[in-house]
Every structure is written in C-alpha cells, then in structure tokens.
Design a protein around this motif. Sequence first.
Motif, PDB file in Angstrom:
ATOM      1  N   GLU A   6       0.689  -1.114   0.023  1.00  0.00           N
ATOM      2  CA  GLU A   6       0.087  -0.155   0.140  1.00  0.00           C
ATOM      3  C   GLU A   6       1.037   1.171   0.148  1.00  0.00           C
ATOM      4  O   GLU A   6       0.595   2.075  -0.780  1.00  0.00           O
ATOM      5  CB  GLU A   6      -0.919  -0.200   1.243  1.00  0.00           C
ATOM      6  CG  GLU A   6      -1.897   1.025   1.303  1.00  0.00           C
ATOM      7  CD  GLU A   6      -2.656   1.427   0.036  1.00  0.00           C
ATOM      8  OE1 GLU A   6      -2.844   2.624  -0.408  1.00  0.00           O
ATOM      9  OE2 GLU A   6      -3.156   0.483  -0.692  1.00  0.00           O
ATOM     10  N   LYS A   7       1.968   1.359   0.771  1.00  0.00           N
ATOM     11  CA  LYS A   7       2.596   2.265   1.003  1.00  0.00           C
ATOM     12  C   LYS A   7       3.467   2.586  -0.223  1.00  0.00           C
ATOM     13  O   LYS A   7       3.776   3.723  -0.819  1.00  0.00           O
ATOM     14  CB  LYS A   7       3.636   2.141   1.833  1.00  0.00           C
ATOM     15  CG  LYS A   7       2.947   2.724   3.501  1.00  0.00           C
ATOM     16  CD  LYS A   7       3.989   2.858   4.615  1.00  0.00           C
ATOM     17  CE  LYS A   7       3.211   3.008   6.006  1.00  0.00           C
ATOM     18  NZ  LYS A   7       2.437   4.180   5.846  1.00  0.00           N
ATOM     19  N   LYS A   9       2.539   2.217  -3.389  1.00  0.00           N
ATOM     20  CA  LYS A   9       1.706   2.745  -4.267  1.00  0.00           C
ATOM     21  C   LYS A   9       1.410   4.038  -3.640  1.00  0.00           C
ATOM     22  O   LYS A   9       1.123   5.021  -4.512  1.00  0.00           O
ATOM     23  CB  LYS A   9       0.247   1.855  -4.195  1.00  0.00           C
ATOM     24  CG  LYS A   9       0.388   0.783  -4.980  1.00  0.00           C
ATOM     25  CD  LYS A   9      -1.066   0.129  -5.162  1.00  0.00           C
ATOM     26  CE  LYS A   9      -1.208  -1.372  -4.918  1.00  0.00           C
ATOM     27  NZ  LYS A   9      -2.511  -1.969  -4.697  1.00  0.00           N
ATOM     28  N   SER A  10       1.013   4.429  -2.422  1.00  0.00           N
ATOM     29  CA  SER A  10       0.519   5.717  -2.088  1.00  0.00           C
ATOM     30  C   SER A  10       1.737   6.899  -1.615  1.00  0.00           C
ATOM     31  O   SER A  10       1.071   8.041  -1.947  1.00  0.00           O
ATOM     32  CB  SER A  10      -0.532   5.649  -0.835  1.00  0.00           C
ATOM     33  OG  SER A  10       0.414   5.141   0.024  1.00  0.00           O
ATOM     34  N   ASN A  11       2.934   6.543  -1.176  1.00  0.00           N
ATOM     35  CA  ASN A  11       3.820   7.462  -1.021  1.00  0.00           C
ATOM     36  C   ASN A  11       5.180   6.621  -0.679  1.00  0.00           C
ATOM     37  O   ASN A  11       5.212   5.958   0.167  1.00  0.00           O
ATOM     38  CB  ASN A  11       3.473   8.066   0.397  1.00  0.00           C
ATOM     39  CG  ASN A  11       4.305   9.172   0.732  1.00  0.00           C
ATOM     40  OD1 ASN A  11       5.624   9.005   0.506  1.00  0.00           O
ATOM     41  ND2 ASN A  11       3.874  10.311   1.380  1.00  0.00           N
ATOM     42  N   TYR A  15       7.036   4.497   2.183  1.00  0.00           N
ATOM     43  CA  TYR A  15       7.464   3.156   1.889  1.00  0.00           C
ATOM     44  C   TYR A  15       9.028   3.011   2.385  1.00  0.00           C
ATOM     45  O   TYR A  15       9.045   1.901   2.759  1.00  0.00           O
ATOM     46  CB  TYR A  15       7.089   2.828   0.304  1.00  0.00           C
ATOM     47  CG  TYR A  15       7.877   1.522   0.004  1.00  0.00           C
ATOM     48  CD1 TYR A  15       7.351   0.297   0.151  1.00  0.00           C
ATOM     49  CD2 TYR A  15       9.153   1.589  -0.876  1.00  0.00           C
ATOM     50  CE1 TYR A  15       7.889  -0.838  -0.196  1.00  0.00           C
ATOM     51  CE2 TYR A  15       9.725   0.430  -1.536  1.00  0.00           C
ATOM     52  CZ  TYR A  15       9.110  -0.993  -1.097  1.00  0.00           C
ATOM     53  OH  TYR A  15       9.756  -2.013  -1.260  1.00  0.00           O
ATOM     54  N   THR A 169       4.881  12.861  -4.293  1.00  0.00           N
ATOM     55  CA  THR A 169       3.585  13.128  -5.310  1.00  0.00           C
ATOM     56  C   THR A 169       4.119  13.171  -6.732  1.00  0.00           C
ATOM     57  O   THR A 169       3.469  12.707  -7.630  1.00  0.00           O
ATOM     58  CB  THR A 169       2.950  14.521  -4.845  1.00  0.00           C
ATOM     59  OG1 THR A 169       2.546  14.346  -3.501  1.00  0.00           O
ATOM     60  CG2 THR A 169       1.961  14.919  -5.672  1.00  0.00           C
ATOM     61  N   ALA A 172       4.704   9.616  -7.971  1.00  0.00           N
ATOM     62  CA  ALA A 172       3.610   8.903  -8.079  1.00  0.00           C
ATOM     63  C   ALA A 172       3.046   9.448  -9.355  1.00  0.00           C
ATOM     64  O   ALA A 172       2.669   8.736 -10.414  1.00  0.00           O
ATOM     65  CB  ALA A 172       2.421   9.256  -7.194  1.00  0.00           C
ATOM     66  N   GLU A 176       2.563   7.140 -12.940  1.00  0.00           N
ATOM     67  CA  GLU A 176       1.343   7.190 -13.355  1.00  0.00           C
ATOM     68  C   GLU A 176       1.330   7.537 -14.978  1.00  0.00           C
ATOM     69  O   GLU A 176       0.728   6.939 -15.695  1.00  0.00           O
ATOM     70  CB  GLU A 176       0.289   8.278 -12.930  1.00  0.00           C
ATOM     71  CG  GLU A 176      -1.204   8.180 -13.509  1.00  0.00           C
ATOM     72  CD  GLU A 176      -1.843   6.859 -13.295  1.00  0.00           C
ATOM     73  OE1 GLU A 176      -3.005   6.857 -14.107  1.00  0.00           O
ATOM     74  OE2 GLU A 176      -1.739   6.104 -12.337  1.00  0.00           O
TER      75      GLU A 176
END
Length: 185
Positions: A6-7, A9-11, A15, A169, A172, A176
């Motif tokens: 999860e980490k 993917k999110s930050n 992570y 950010t 990510a 993406e």
Amino acid sequence: MLIAKEKKKSNIAEYILYMWQVEDMLRAFDLDIEKINQNIVCRYSVDDDTKKEISDWYDNIIEIMKREKVERVGHIQPLQNTVDELTELHFYLLYKAGDPIYRGLIMEHANSFVEYRKLSGVNDSVSDVELALQALYGVLMLRLQGKKISDETERAVSGFSKVLSCLATRYAQKEEEESKNPEVM
C-alpha cells in the motif's frame, strides 16, 4: 508485506521509511524467520495462505539482507535503488523541469539541509533526499523510544517532510504517466 504494498503505491517516501523499519525489525529478531513467524506473522488476522505469503515475504528480505551482507547495518539494494530514483527525480525537478513548487520548498528549507548535514556529520556523497529520509527515520526511532526531540530538529524534520511529500507526489505522477505511456520510457 500488506502495508509495504500500500505504501509503495501511495507514498514512496513512506514506503522507504517503512522498509527501513522492516530491516531493523528483522535484525532485532536475528534474521530468524521462526522468530518472525512466532512474534509477527502469527498476529495477522488473515487466512493461512496469506500468512504463508507474509512469512515468505519476510524470509525473502532476510535472504536478500544476508546475500548483500547488510545483516547489521545498511539497506538492501532494491531500497537503495528507490532512494537513487528519488534523488534523480529531485535533480530533474530542480534543474531540468524547474518545478517551481518543488524548487521553492528546497529553497525554503535549504538551511535545514545544510545544518542537519553539518550536525549529523554526513558528507556530501549522501544526497539531500537520503539525508532527509535519514533525518525522518532518526526522529521516528527517537519518538518510538520516548526521547525528546528539540524544537530545532522538529522544524528541520517538518521541512524535510514537506520536501519528501512533494517529491513523493511527483514520483507518483511520473509513475502514473509512465504506466499510461510506456513507449516514452
């Protein structure tokens, strides 16, 4: 494993910090998968197949740590590669892309980087990104031990956190973009 996925993917900065904790936890249990299973894996409220997957994940990290000879100190190469990726993005945002928000954050907190580098005795071979991660990790460990953190350190770490948050950010966003346009890579 579940938190790490999860980490990641999110930050990405969170992570890295989480994985540094995992490395230290594995060291605290002497890189012994049986101790990990008895003290960590058994506490997960998941089915047996998932517990096996979690145990295998920890065991894999242990094997990498042993192979890379980071049983006592240091970080496994995949984590160092991620820090290096963030460092490359840091330089890209500062000098090639000229990202005004990121550049502004770096300028705003430049003195904290210089002071922390000087106080911690870290030389210039360590990037500002790794320096900020080390500072955040160090403060996290101090908090876990219930130790007091000076106001000056709190301010510096707050600035580092803002910089890393912005960098995460941008990372990510880059990931993406690359997933949508794989031919650009």
